[in-house]
Design an enzyme around this catalytic site. Structure first.
Site, PDB file in Angstrom:
ATOM      1  N   PHE A 151     -14.009   3.051   4.484  1.00 43.75           N
ATOM      2  CA  PHE A 151     -13.069   2.364   3.609  1.00 43.75           C
ATOM      3  C   PHE A 151     -12.644   3.263   2.452  1.00 43.75           C
ATOM      4  O   PHE A 151     -13.475   3.877   1.789  1.00 43.75           O
ATOM      5  CB  PHE A 151     -13.694   1.075   3.071  1.00 43.75           C
ATOM      6  CG  PHE A 151     -12.684   0.187   2.413  1.00 43.75           C
ATOM      7  CD1 PHE A 151     -11.846  -0.605   3.180  1.00 43.75           C
ATOM      8  CD2 PHE A 151     -12.542   0.177   1.035  1.00 43.75           C
ATOM      9  CE1 PHE A 151     -10.882  -1.398   2.587  1.00 43.75           C
ATOM     10  CE2 PHE A 151     -11.583  -0.619   0.433  1.00 43.75           C
ATOM     11  CZ  PHE A 151     -10.764  -1.406   1.208  1.00 43.75           C
ATOM     12  N   VAL A 152     -11.346   3.358   2.241  1.00 47.45           N
ATOM     13  CA  VAL A 152     -10.819   4.215   1.170  1.00 47.45           C
ATOM     14  C   VAL A 152      -9.939   3.421   0.200  1.00 47.45           C
ATOM     15  O   VAL A 152      -9.374   2.389   0.577  1.00 47.45           O
ATOM     16  CB  VAL A 152      -9.998   5.399   1.754  1.00 47.45           C
ATOM     17  CG1 VAL A 152     -10.895   6.422   2.433  1.00 47.45           C
ATOM     18  CG2 VAL A 152      -8.915   4.920   2.718  1.00 47.45           C
TER      19      VAL A 152
ATOM     20  N   ARG B   5      -5.380   0.701  -6.757  1.00 45.69           N
ATOM     21  CA  ARG B   5      -4.092   1.241  -6.287  1.00 45.69           C
ATOM     22  C   ARG B   5      -3.537   2.308  -7.216  1.00 45.69           C
ATOM     23  O   ARG B   5      -2.787   3.173  -6.807  1.00 45.69           O
ATOM     24  CB  ARG B   5      -3.035   0.132  -6.194  1.00 45.69           C
ATOM     25  CG  ARG B   5      -3.294  -0.926  -5.143  1.00 45.69           C
ATOM     26  CD  ARG B   5      -2.038  -1.758  -4.934  1.00 45.69           C
ATOM     27  NE  ARG B   5      -2.290  -3.022  -4.265  1.00 45.69           N
ATOM     28  CZ  ARG B   5      -2.357  -3.182  -2.940  1.00 45.69           C
ATOM     29  NH1 ARG B   5      -2.206  -2.143  -2.152  1.00 45.69           N
ATOM     30  NH2 ARG B   5      -2.576  -4.362  -2.418  1.00 45.69           N
TER      31      ARG B   5
ATOM     32  N   LYS C 211      -7.127   6.370  10.915  1.00 48.07           N
ATOM     33  CA  LYS C 211      -8.535   6.344  11.332  1.00 48.07           C
ATOM     34  C   LYS C 211      -8.557   6.258  12.856  1.00 48.07           C
ATOM     35  O   LYS C 211      -8.575   5.150  13.407  1.00 48.07           O
ATOM     36  CB  LYS C 211      -9.235   5.113  10.745  1.00 48.07           C
ATOM     37  CG  LYS C 211      -9.307   5.040   9.232  1.00 48.07           C
ATOM     38  CD  LYS C 211     -10.009   3.742   8.818  1.00 48.07           C
ATOM     39  CE  LYS C 211     -10.042   3.553   7.336  1.00 48.07           C
ATOM     40  NZ  LYS C 211     -10.532   2.206   6.943  1.00 48.07           N
TER      41      LYS C 211
ATOM     42  N   GLU D 297       3.814   3.889   6.382  1.00 44.60           N
ATOM     43  CA  GLU D 297       2.620   3.085   6.080  1.00 44.60           C
ATOM     44  C   GLU D 297       1.631   3.904   5.264  1.00 44.60           C
ATOM     45  O   GLU D 297       1.653   5.138   5.295  1.00 44.60           O
ATOM     46  CB  GLU D 297       1.930   2.696   7.392  1.00 44.60           C
ATOM     47  CG  GLU D 297       2.019   1.248   7.773  1.00 44.60           C
ATOM     48  CD  GLU D 297       1.229   0.274   6.922  1.00 44.60           C
ATOM     49  OE1 GLU D 297       0.999   0.536   5.719  1.00 44.60           O
ATOM     50  OE2 GLU D 297       0.863  -0.774   7.455  1.00 44.60           O
ATOM     51  N   ASP D 298       0.741   3.219   4.566  1.00 47.07           N
ATOM     52  CA  ASP D 298      -0.330   3.910   3.847  1.00 47.07           C
ATOM     53  C   ASP D 298      -1.440   4.331   4.798  1.00 47.07           C
ATOM     54  O   ASP D 298      -1.920   5.456   4.757  1.00 47.07           O
ATOM     55  CB  ASP D 298      -0.886   3.029   2.711  1.00 47.07           C
ATOM     56  CG  ASP D 298      -1.324   1.645   3.179  1.00 47.07           C
ATOM     57  OD1 ASP D 298      -1.061   1.283   4.349  1.00 47.07           O
ATOM     58  OD2 ASP D 298      -1.919   0.905   2.372  1.00 47.07           O
TER      59      ASP D 298
ATOM     60  N   ASP E 282      -5.851  -0.391  -1.867  1.00 47.30           N
ATOM     61  CA  ASP E 282      -6.659  -1.211  -2.768  1.00 47.30           C
ATOM     62  C   ASP E 282      -7.964  -1.657  -2.156  1.00 47.30           C
ATOM     63  O   ASP E 282      -8.125  -1.719  -0.936  1.00 47.30           O
ATOM     64  CB  ASP E 282      -5.883  -2.465  -3.166  1.00 47.30           C
ATOM     65  CG  ASP E 282      -5.776  -3.464  -2.017  1.00 47.30           C
ATOM     66  OD1 ASP E 282      -5.331  -3.054  -0.917  1.00 47.30           O
ATOM     67  OD2 ASP E 282      -6.171  -4.627  -2.195  1.00 47.30           O
TER      68      ASP E 282
ATOM     69  N   ASP F 148      -5.284   1.584  10.703  1.00 47.95           N
ATOM     70  CA  ASP F 148      -6.701   1.324  10.940  1.00 47.95           C
ATOM     71  C   ASP F 148      -6.849   0.848  12.387  1.00 47.95           C
ATOM     72  O   ASP F 148      -6.935   1.658  13.297  1.00 47.95           O
ATOM     73  CB  ASP F 148      -7.133   0.288   9.894  1.00 47.95           C
ATOM     74  CG  ASP F 148      -8.619   0.013   9.868  1.00 47.95           C
ATOM     75  OD1 ASP F 148      -9.400   0.959   9.876  1.00 47.95           O
ATOM     76  OD2 ASP F 148      -9.001  -1.169   9.827  1.00 47.95           O
TER      77      ASP F 148
ATOM     78  N   GLY G 210       0.764  -1.245   0.000  1.00 47.25           N
ATOM     79  CA  GLY G 210       0.000   0.000   0.000  1.00 47.25           C
ATOM     80  C   GLY G 210       0.792   1.291   0.000  1.00 47.25           C
ATOM     81  O   GLY G 210       0.325   2.305  -0.491  1.00 47.25           O
TER      82      GLY G 210
HETATM   83  P1  IMP Z   1      -4.465  -2.319  10.691  1.00 47.86           P
HETATM   84  O1  IMP Z   1      -3.555  -3.420  11.152  1.00 47.86           O
HETATM   85  O2  IMP Z   1      -5.912  -2.617  11.065  1.00 47.86           O
HETATM   86  O3  IMP Z   1      -4.046  -0.951  11.161  1.00 47.86           O
HETATM   87  O4  IMP Z   1      -4.509  -2.381   9.144  1.00 47.86           O
HETATM   88  C1  IMP Z   1      -3.581  -1.829   8.339  1.00 47.86           C
HETATM   89  C2  IMP Z   1      -3.731  -2.366   6.929  1.00 47.86           C
HETATM   90  O5  IMP Z   1      -5.089  -2.667   6.563  1.00 47.86           O
HETATM   91  C3  IMP Z   1      -3.282  -1.293   5.966  1.00 47.86           C
HETATM   92  O6  IMP Z   1      -1.895  -1.368   5.730  1.00 47.86           O
HETATM   93  C4  IMP Z   1      -4.120  -1.604   4.740  1.00 47.86           C
HETATM   94  O7  IMP Z   1      -3.476  -2.563   3.958  1.00 47.86           O
HETATM   95  C5  IMP Z   1      -5.402  -2.199   5.281  1.00 47.86           C
HETATM   96  N1  IMP Z   1      -6.477  -1.191   5.367  1.00 47.86           N
HETATM   97  C6  IMP Z   1      -7.035  -0.669   6.476  1.00 47.86           C
HETATM   98  N2  IMP Z   1      -7.999   0.210   6.183  1.00 47.86           N
HETATM   99  C7  IMP Z   1      -8.053   0.282   4.832  1.00 47.86           C
HETATM  100  C8  IMP Z   1      -8.862   1.056   3.905  1.00 47.86           C
HETATM  101  O8  IMP Z   1      -9.728   1.881   4.254  1.00 47.86           O
HETATM  102  N3  IMP Z   1      -8.599   0.847   2.585  1.00 47.86           N
HETATM  103  C9  IMP Z   1      -7.663  -0.028   2.122  1.00 47.86           C
HETATM  104  N4  IMP Z   1      -6.900  -0.762   2.959  1.00 47.86           N
HETATM  105  C10 IMP Z   1      -7.088  -0.612   4.306  1.00 47.86           C
END
Ligand code: IMP
Length: 176
Positions: A153-154, A166, A132, A100-101, A160, A104, A46
């Protein structure tokens, strides 16, 4: 409105404000790491576009590498175990910036931080393009945040939906 597979997305962050914010983040890095030689670690897939644009605007001496985080269900534990793949550099005594992108729940970043910290870097900071806050489930200190967004969700600019979207140059959000 843009359709990706079965879902519809609407414009959220246009390329201009996106690029302006990334330039501002790069300026912060230039200032905070003046005289140092940080190693940026981009988290694939990402972050690839974000890190690319960020890196172009960093004008201090710095290096870049990429990692990937794999997840699989361990037979020995009930939880999902994540492993960092691809880190070949010795990070001991290095100033690390993880890029990181999106953060979440924060679980991925917490795992990455834990594993990298055990290699004794001089410092570790975390940069994420999107965050977020209301989705966060673990305590996490984010040093550089591009945009705080709602828990929606984005896609786009590296992010993606099921592998697609992407390539978009803006961030799009799932329509109501
Ligand atoms: P986390 O471990 O829940 O913080 O998730 C991080 C990963 O989930 C990111 O690196 C993304 O790959 C994916 N992710 C979380 N939210 C989104 C979203 O809104 N769109 C796309 N990918 C997401």
């Amino acid at each position: 409105m843009k359709q990706i597979k079965d879902k519809y997305f609407v414009p959220f962050i246009e390329p201009k404000p996106l690029q302006a914010r990334i330039k501002a983040l790069a300026q912060e890095v230039n200032k905070d790491y003046a005289g140092k030689n940080p190693l940026l670690i981009g988290v694939l897939n990402g972050s690839f576009m974000f890190v690319g644009d960020l890196f172009k605007s960093i004008d201090i001496e710095c290096e870049i590498t990429f990692i990937r985080v794999s997840s699989y269900q361990s037979t020995a534990s009930s939880g999902t175990v994540k492993h960092i793949l691809g880190l070949k550099e010795d990070i001991q005594n290095r100033d690390i910036i993880i890029v990181e992108d999106i953060v979440d729940t924060g679980m991925t970043m917490q795992e990455i931080l834990g594993q990298l910290a055990s290699n004794n870097p001089a410092s570790i900071k975390v940069m994420t393009l999107l965050f977020k806050p209301t989705a966060l489930k673990v305590p996490l200190k984010l040093d550089y945040v591009g945009f705080e967004i709602e828990n929606k969700f984005v896609v786009g600019y590296g992010l993606d939906y099921d592998g697609f979207g992407r390539n978009l140059d803006a961030i799009w959000v799932l329509g109501e």
